[in-house]
Design a protein around this motif. Structure first.
Motif, short mmCIF file in Angstrom:
data_model
loop_
_atom_site.label_atom_id
_atom_site.label_comp_id
_atom_site.label_asym_id
_atom_site.label_seq_id
_atom_site.Cartn_x
_atom_site.Cartn_y
_atom_site.Cartn_z
N LEU A 130 0.83 -1.20 0.00
CA LEU A 130 0.00 0.00 0.00
C LEU A 130 0.87 1.25 0.00
N LYS A 131 0.34 2.31 -0.62
CA LYS A 131 1.04 3.58 -0.67
C LYS A 131 0.06 4.73 -0.52
N GLU A 132 0.38 5.68 0.35
CA GLU A 132 -0.45 6.88 0.49
C GLU A 132 -0.31 7.72 -0.78
N VAL A 133 -1.46 8.11 -1.35
CA VAL A 133 -1.46 8.89 -2.59
C VAL A 133 -2.44 10.05 -2.46
N ARG A 138 -8.13 6.86 -8.34
CA ARG A 138 -7.58 6.23 -9.55
C ARG A 138 -7.23 4.77 -9.34
N PHE A 139 -7.28 4.30 -8.09
CA PHE A 139 -6.73 2.99 -7.77
C PHE A 139 -7.71 2.14 -6.97
N GLY A 140 -7.32 0.89 -6.71
CA GLY A 140 -7.95 0.13 -5.66
C GLY A 140 -7.53 0.75 -4.34
N VAL A 141 -8.47 0.91 -3.42
CA VAL A 141 -8.20 1.62 -2.16
C VAL A 141 -8.47 0.69 -0.99
N ALA A 142 -7.51 0.63 -0.07
CA ALA A 142 -7.64 -0.23 1.12
C ALA A 142 -8.03 0.60 2.33
N GLU A 151 -11.19 -3.66 4.21
CA GLU A 151 -12.01 -3.44 3.02
C GLU A 151 -11.13 -2.96 1.87
N ILE A 152 -11.49 -3.36 0.65
CA ILE A 152 -10.83 -2.86 -0.56
C ILE A 152 -11.91 -2.47 -1.56
N GLU A 153 -11.80 -1.27 -2.11
CA GLU A 153 -12.74 -0.80 -3.14
C GLU A 153 -11.97 -0.48 -4.41
N SER A 161 -10.11 6.05 2.31
CA SER A 161 -8.74 6.30 2.75
C SER A 161 -7.95 6.77 1.54
N ASN A 162 -6.69 7.11 1.78
CA ASN A 162 -5.80 7.49 0.67
C ASN A 162 -4.74 6.43 0.42
#
Length: 236
Positions: A130-133, A138-142, A151-153, A161-162
């Motif tokens: 995971l990386k804070e962005v 634009r991405f899958g978000v955890a 959760e992942i969306e 979250s970011n």
């Protein structure tokens, strides 16, 4: 563990360059982009690697990488006839994986953290990076609860979250069972987020927070940024 280099997609955001070659063969400073994710697989001690790409430029990919001998690995190739999502591309590698764990990595991702030790010590389930962005939509978000993914969306319009799920995925062999039973998303693709979500629901997904830069080099700006970061690192 087997390595899976996923270099599919049409590269539409990098046209007209990708009308000539696969985006994974575009230059990042002084090397083709594909060598950066290949470095990640090497750092994890992986020697058996399959490249999955569309039919348009597979000949160029094979001509550059060859048998893999000069890169210290054994290279295989598989054509993804039509873009059907990252999970669909991963599913094509089932017979190659032969019931082993896999490290699937996207051919346009550049990592500046050392992922090797995490890959070498993987013990089953799933492990994500995971990386804070600033643009998580634009991405899958955890979403995390302490050190646990809850959760992942996939590309949410209102991210909780970011924390972006980057393009390196460690899975045990059950990922192929998950993919065989998946249905396409609204985009008509088999989403890698749904594979990871299954492990989250099984409470078998772990995550590492990246501390250094990570670039998804799928646009002109991010490709330029990746080159700049590599140059800075080389001259440091």
């Amino acid at each position: 563990m087997k390595g899976i280099l996923i270099c599919g997609g049409t590269g539409s955001r990098l046209r007209p360059l990708t009308e000539i070659t696969n985006k994974s063969l575009l230059p990042v400073y002084d090397r083709p982009l594909i060598l950066y994710p290949l470095d990640v697989l090497h750092s994890g001690g992986i020697q058996d690697i399959i490249v999955i790409s569309g039919p348009e430029h597979m000949d160029q990919m094979a001509a550059f990488l060859g048998s893999g001998e000069r890169f210290g690995c054994r290279m295989s190739y598989c054509v993804q006839e039509k873009p059907g999502g990252i999970a669909q591309a991963l599913g094509l590698a089932e017979s190659f994986a032969d019931n082993e764990d896999v490290c699937a990595i996207l051919g346009d991702n550049v990592f500046f953290d050392d992922l090797g030790e995490t890959i070498k010590t993987f013990k089953g389930g799933a492990h994500l990076f995971l990386k804070e962005v600033s643009d998580p939509e634009r991405f899958g978000v955890a979403t995390m609860d302490g050190s646990t993914i809850v959760e992942i969306e996939e590309k949410p319009t209102k991210p909780k979250s970011n924390l972006a799920v980057t393009g390196c995925y460690l899975y045990d062999h059950r990922c192929f069972d998950v993919i065989r039973n998946m249905k396409p998303s609204r985009r008509g693709e088999l989403e890698i987020t749904d594979v990871s979500r299954w492990y989250v629901q099984e409470q078998q997904a772990q995550a590492t927070m990246l501390q250094h830069d990570w670039v998804d080099a799928g646009t002109f700006e991010s490709l330029y940024r990746a080159s700049s970061l590599v140059r800075e690192k080389r001259k440091a």
